[in-house]
Design an enzyme around this catalytic site. Structure first.
Site, PDB file in Angstrom:
ATOM      1  N   ARG A  87       0.859  -1.179   0.000  1.00 11.18           N
ATOM      2  CA  ARG A  87       0.000   0.000   0.000  1.00 11.18           C
ATOM      3  C   ARG A  87       0.901   1.238   0.000  1.00 11.18           C
ATOM      4  O   ARG A  87       1.686   1.433   0.923  1.00 11.18           O
ATOM      5  CB  ARG A  87      -0.905   0.007   1.240  1.00 11.18           C
ATOM      6  N   HIS A 131      -2.682  10.976   0.944  1.00  9.92           N
ATOM      7  CA  HIS A 131      -2.137  10.728   2.286  1.00  9.92           C
ATOM      8  C   HIS A 131      -1.501  12.055   2.747  1.00  9.92           C
ATOM      9  O   HIS A 131      -0.296  12.151   2.932  1.00  9.92           O
ATOM     10  CB  HIS A 131      -1.133   9.574   2.254  1.00  9.92           C
ATOM     11  N   GLU A 176      -7.203   8.447   6.498  1.00  4.96           N
ATOM     12  CA  GLU A 176      -7.464   9.049   7.802  1.00  4.96           C
ATOM     13  C   GLU A 176      -7.875  10.519   7.760  1.00  4.96           C
ATOM     14  O   GLU A 176      -7.157  11.382   8.280  1.00  4.96           O
ATOM     15  CB  GLU A 176      -6.219   8.949   8.700  1.00  4.96           C
ATOM     16  N   ASN A 304      -7.485   1.710  10.034  1.00  9.43           N
ATOM     17  CA  ASN A 304      -6.174   1.859  10.689  1.00  9.43           C
ATOM     18  C   ASN A 304      -6.399   1.823  12.183  1.00  9.43           C
ATOM     19  O   ASN A 304      -7.260   2.548  12.705  1.00  9.43           O
ATOM     20  CB  ASN A 304      -5.508   3.192  10.323  1.00  9.43           C
ATOM     21  N   TYR A 306      -4.250   1.921  15.874  1.00 13.13           N
ATOM     22  CA  TYR A 306      -2.995   2.039  16.624  1.00 13.13           C
ATOM     23  C   TYR A 306      -3.203   1.840  18.118  1.00 13.13           C
ATOM     24  O   TYR A 306      -2.507   1.076  18.747  1.00 13.13           O
ATOM     25  CB  TYR A 306      -2.323   3.389  16.345  1.00 13.13           C
ATOM     26  N   GLU A 377      -3.449  -0.256   8.209  1.00 13.80           N
ATOM     27  CA  GLU A 377      -2.247   0.138   8.953  1.00 13.80           C
ATOM     28  C   GLU A 377      -2.323  -0.389  10.371  1.00 13.80           C
ATOM     29  O   GLU A 377      -3.372  -0.318  11.020  1.00 13.80           O
ATOM     30  CB  GLU A 377      -2.107   1.663   9.065  1.00 13.80           C
TER      31      GLU A 377
HETATM   32  C1  BGC Z   1      -0.610   7.615   9.452  1.00  7.34           C
HETATM   33  C2  BGC Z   1       0.853   7.434   9.085  1.00  7.34           C
HETATM   34  C3  BGC Z   1       1.717   7.646  10.318  1.00  7.34           C
HETATM   35  C4  BGC Z   1       1.323   6.625  11.364  1.00  7.34           C
HETATM   36  C5  BGC Z   1       2.149   6.687  12.636  1.00  7.34           C
HETATM   37  C6  BGC Z   1      -0.977   6.920  10.748  1.00  7.34           C
HETATM   38  O1  BGC Z   1      -1.985   7.608  11.379  1.00  7.34           O
HETATM   39  O2  BGC Z   1      -1.438   7.196   8.403  1.00  7.34           O
HETATM   40  O3  BGC Z   1       1.173   8.331   8.078  1.00  7.34           O
HETATM   41  O4  BGC Z   1       3.078   7.562  10.031  1.00  7.34           O
HETATM   42  O5  BGC Z   1      -0.007   6.875  11.735  1.00  7.34           O
HETATM   43  O6  BGC Z   1       2.005   7.907  13.278  1.00  7.34           O
END
Ligand code: BGC
Length: 478
Positions: A87, A131, A176, A304, A306, A377
């Site tokens: 991607r 992006h 995002e 995505n 995290y 992601e």
């Molecule tokens: C983004 C990336 C970023 C990653 C880590 C994501 O929200 O799409 O561009 O590097 O987070 O911060």
């Protein structure tokens, strides 16, 4: 690499369904460099990064990973990694330097080479149209606060679709939009650096409109690939049981998750609580026609993930001191973090179980309106000391990725918490250490270490772990 991690990769591989896509993700501005080369126009991020005090230690994105000049070497790394899919993002200002009008053929040629080399390496291309690198002239004219940007995005999407539509397997319109609104327009910590708080809200509608127009334009161009969007999601929980904490958790969830997903998947904005209406009024009256445009049928939904968020009523923030981001201190809520979890280099909680919670939440909210899902992601930054043998021992990244993949597979398996979600793949963020936006080169997320002085690429332990996983899975599949 330790035996233990090889074992767990082989073990995990046996749990991955044969058609599940293992991929890796990256973004143009974070890796390409060559900002003034090949006819590329400036972006809002070029200008933002030049302002003193915006990027940690004044790091410059001008060279980044020099990917523009090292394409064959980087595709060779992807081939060695053995992923099914890559991607990447197309840089709007490289393809259309002014954001409107003339198309830059040299820019198109660069992505032609990338796509053709990927296909020759047996890697399926997933292209993100946006992006975060808005062409600077559009940013000057209001950026995402202006409806005009959405209209121009549709034209750019058409140009990309016409040129690459015969070879790109999957298209992501936007990456995002929440991060752009929040960091770029509400808090001012990303480009274009506006700290408008709730007055940033029109940026939501215009980005979503751009998504709809972009999806329409791709299809009108006859692309053979599938079309989706990538949203960042975080499960949001109140810090305590008080009505105030619950209220702000609902507001946060609305601003972080629902306001982006509901229009795209359901064709309407979420019902706003009374207290939020004055802020949200700045979006203005939204026509049914706009909502129909935003609500395009999607082939997949990019997610995505995290970390999860926990919020409490009241100004100020434990994790972001008020003197760092003054605008954050003006909000009526703050994040309290998850001290019970381990954390990444960024201080983000490592909470794989919340990925299952999130997938279940999406299923419950959107039911049959949720298309097949790709986690587009997931990953973590960790400080990485050089080991004596010269390999980068990033065992923590291996555990992060293994635990998140396992959590996603467990949750979506029959009888799992998110049974019913059609999860089709996972993309690691990211191939190589790169320009991490306002954190410059201080946060390393890569499977490959980059020495930014010499541009030497060195695969880390996690690279070999992911390769073992891909290979073991291919053997099982064949
Ligand atoms: C983004 C990336 C970023 C990653 C880590 C994501 O929200 O799409 O561009 O590097 O987070 O911060």
């Amino acid at each position: 690499m330790t035996l233990e991690s090889t074992d767990s990769a082989t073990d995990l591989a046996s749990r991955i369904p044969p058609s599940f896509v293992l991929g890796v993700a990256a973004a143009a501005f974070q890796i390409e460099g060559a900002l003034r080369t090949g006819g590329r126009g400036p972006s809002g991020w070029d200008a933002f990064a030049e302002k003193p005090g915006t990027i940690i230690d004044g790091h410059s994105p001008a060279v980044a990973c020099d990917h523009y000049n090292r394409l064959p070497e980087d595709v060779a790394l992807l081939r060695e990694l053995g992923v099914d899919s890559y991607r990447f993002s197309l840089s709007w200002p490289r393809i259309q330097p002014d954001g409107r009008g003339a198309i830059n053929n040299e820019g198109l040629d660069f992505y032609d080479r990338l796509i053709d080399q990927l296909l020759a390496a047996g890697i399926s291309p997933m292209a993100t149209l946006y992006h975060w690198d808005t062409p600077l002239p559009l940013e000057h004219d209001g950026g995402w606060l202006s409806r005009e940007t959405a209209l121009r995005f549709g034209e750019y999407a058409a140009a990309a679709g016409e040129r690459f539509g015969d070879r790109v397997a999957q298209w992501v319109t936007l990456n995002e939009p929440v991060s752009v609104t929040l960091n770029g327009y509400a808090l001012g910590v990303h480009a274009p650096g506006h700290a408008l708080l709730f007055d940033a809200l029109p940026a939501i509608h215009h980005q979503l409109l751009a998504h709809g127009l972009g999806a329409q334009a791709l299809r009108a161009a006859g692309v053979t690939g599938t079309v989706g969007i990538t949203n960042l999601h975080a499960p949001v929980r109140p810090a305590g049981r008080t009505p105030g904490d619950r209220l702000v958790a609902r507001l946060y969830d609305l601003l972080m998750n629902r306001i982006y997903a509901d229009p795209v998947l359901l064709g309407r904005y979420p019902r706003l609580p009374l207290y939020a209406r004055p802020w949200l009024r700045s979006i203005g009256r939204i026509s049914d026609e706009d909502l129909r445009t935003i609500h395009q049928p999607l082939d997949f939904y990019g997610l995505n993930y995290y970390f999860p968020v926990r919020v409490a009523l009241g100004r100020g923030s434990a994790s972001i001191p008020a003197d760092v981001h003054k605008s954050v201190a003006r909000l009526p809520f703050h994040e309290v973090g998850y001290p019970e979890y381990g954390s990444t280099g960024f201080g983000w909680p490592v909470a794989p179980d919340h990925l299952g919670v999130l997938l279940a939440e999406l299923r419950d909210r959107y039911e049959s309106a949720l298309p097949p899902v790709y986690i587009t992601e997931g990953g973590a930054s960790f400080p990485e000391p050089d080991t004596v043998s010269g390999t980068y021992d990033d065992g923590r990244r291996v555990s992060y990725l293994a635990s998140h993949l396992r959590a996603a597979l467990d949750a979506t398996a029959p009888g799992g918490a998110a049974d019913g979600v059609d999860l089709r793949g996972y993309y690691v963020w990211t191939l190589m250490d790169n320009f991490e936006w306002a954190a410059g080169y201080s946060q390393r997320f890569g499977l490959v270490h980059v020495d930014f002085e010499t541009q030497k690429r060195t695969p880390k332990q996690s690279f070999y772990w992911y390769r073992t996983l891909s290979m073991a899975r291919k053997v099982t599949r064949d």
